[in-house]
Scaffold this active site. Sequence first.
Site, mmCIF file in Angstrom:
data_model
loop_
_atom_site.group_PDB
_atom_site.id
_atom_site.type_symbol
_atom_site.label_atom_id
_atom_site.label_comp_id
_atom_site.label_asym_id
_atom_site.label_seq_id
_atom_site.Cartn_x
_atom_site.Cartn_y
_atom_site.Cartn_z
ATOM 1 C CD GLN A 56 -0.665 -25.486 5.792
ATOM 2 O OE1 GLN A 56 0.300 -25.167 5.121
ATOM 3 N NE2 GLN A 56 -1.881 -25.551 5.284
ATOM 4 C CE1 TYR B 278 5.600 -19.212 3.001
ATOM 5 C CE2 TYR B 278 6.617 -20.955 4.298
ATOM 6 C CZ TYR B 278 5.674 -20.545 3.382
ATOM 7 O OH TYR B 278 4.802 -21.460 2.848
ATOM 8 C CG MET C 252 2.441 -16.052 2.140
ATOM 9 S SD MET C 252 1.894 -17.515 1.211
ATOM 10 C CE MET C 252 1.448 -16.764 -0.364
ATOM 11 C CG HIS D 283 -1.588 -23.625 -2.889
ATOM 12 N ND1 HIS D 283 -0.406 -23.487 -3.584
ATOM 13 C CD2 HIS D 283 -1.334 -23.184 -1.632
ATOM 14 C CE1 HIS D 283 0.515 -22.986 -2.797
ATOM 15 N NE2 HIS D 283 -0.018 -22.792 -1.602
ATOM 16 C CE LYS E 84 -2.407 -16.418 -2.684
ATOM 17 N NZ LYS E 84 -1.796 -17.625 -3.299
#
Length: 491
Positions: A190, A150, A152, A177, A154
């Site tokens: 990841q 995906y 993304m 996080h 900010k």
Amino acid sequence: MVDAPQTEEGWFALHDFRTVDWDAWRDAPERDRESALAEAESFLEDREALADADDGDSAVFSITGHKADLLFVHFRETLDELDRIERQFEGTAFAEYTEQSYSYVSVTEISGYTSPEYFEDPESVDAGLRNYMEGKLTPEIPEDTYVSFYPMSKRRQPEQNWYDLPMEERAELMAGHGEVGKRYAGKISQVIASSVGLDDWEWGVTLFADDLTDVKDIVYEMRFDEASSKYGEFGEFYVGRRFPPEDLAAYMAGEEVPTPEDDGHAHAHGDDGHAHGDGHDHGDDGHHDHGEEGESESEGIRGELEDLDIYAGKPHGEDVYATVLYSEADVDELFEEVEGLRSNFDHYDTHVKTAVYDGRTTDRAAVVSIWDTASAADTAAGFLSELPEVVERAGEESGFGTMGMFYETKPEHTDDFVEKFDAVADVLAEMDGHFETDLMVNVEDENDMFIASQWASKEDAMAFFRSDDFADTVDWGRDVLADRPRHVFLA
């Protein structure tokens, strides 16, 4: 103006999503389909084998849902290489039956939010952190796993503008996080790649997992983290399953992929495809098995040893997973490197132990890393394989290997155990088919040892296990060992 974090970039990434024109495929003559598949398989196999590059990685995934049918992921040192791969694929006959429904271009990135010391002086940080950061820049694609991709960004809204926050506040949010992510170590790998100035979003995130619900769980949990809940914006999600290029025909025929091994499809993908990881599978009991045949053989050996009153682990679900590598580096230098890696491993709940063992009779040391899950052990092996002067991994030697693990002696009997080993080693030296046996001693704990043996064949090793000398040793060991050893087979 607020401070921007330092960044370092690594490999460029292309996520190439393809939708198949199924009507055109069904209408095409069989000979055209066969020719297109053969060409596409060869092309994709060459990309995975890095036939056109010195470094990088590639993989093929089937995508579930309407957004795409196939995903080709490529990591390369330069954008030019990705551009060439994309154009070369368009030149194949198979590409005529596909349409590029989506694509994403990015470059792997690490930032100074969580490890500013790395950017201030990379050579001053410990080797473990340095290897970890460099691994993020040159990622490896796990084998036989699910993927979720995906994009993304900010958020940049008047009341929620990430880029207006002070550097210290952003760093604190990113650290929190990261703590969420650490809880999934060993379950999820990841790849974070920046697309600022390269594509429509600011980052592309690729998650790999053996269990797709782990992906759901980590994304869900991170939604409650302030870095995401206040400042995260997300694009569309794509999920799929990796399969080897030679299964492309099975995929196009609607069959199961990856093709089950018992269907007679021999895959040229071992545990690590490109010599990543530790070069062997991890059975459920800490045994290093090799597919269904290896598992059956290991269970057979286990049964034989049970008849001899020798403990070799339980068939399913016992204990831990170990990866073992041998190095010819100076043991003190090797330990310094491993200590750095271990400090990072200790952040993960799945880490049990990582230690350096020095050989008594050989000029090599062993690094043993033990984890709660096989995927965590595989991930650790990738970092450990970068240690200096690694010469081989347990299970890669010729012949038949055995490892006696978890020999932890009662301190008052350690000298007795070493003396007993020397006596047994003299017996081994006279046995047919015996190549080498060494007692490896933990450099931090002289009471912690393992025994590594190499034989010409399984039968040669079993002849020793059936001998009176070994039976006497087992009986004697019950009084001097603090734990039951387990025997690992590397057929």
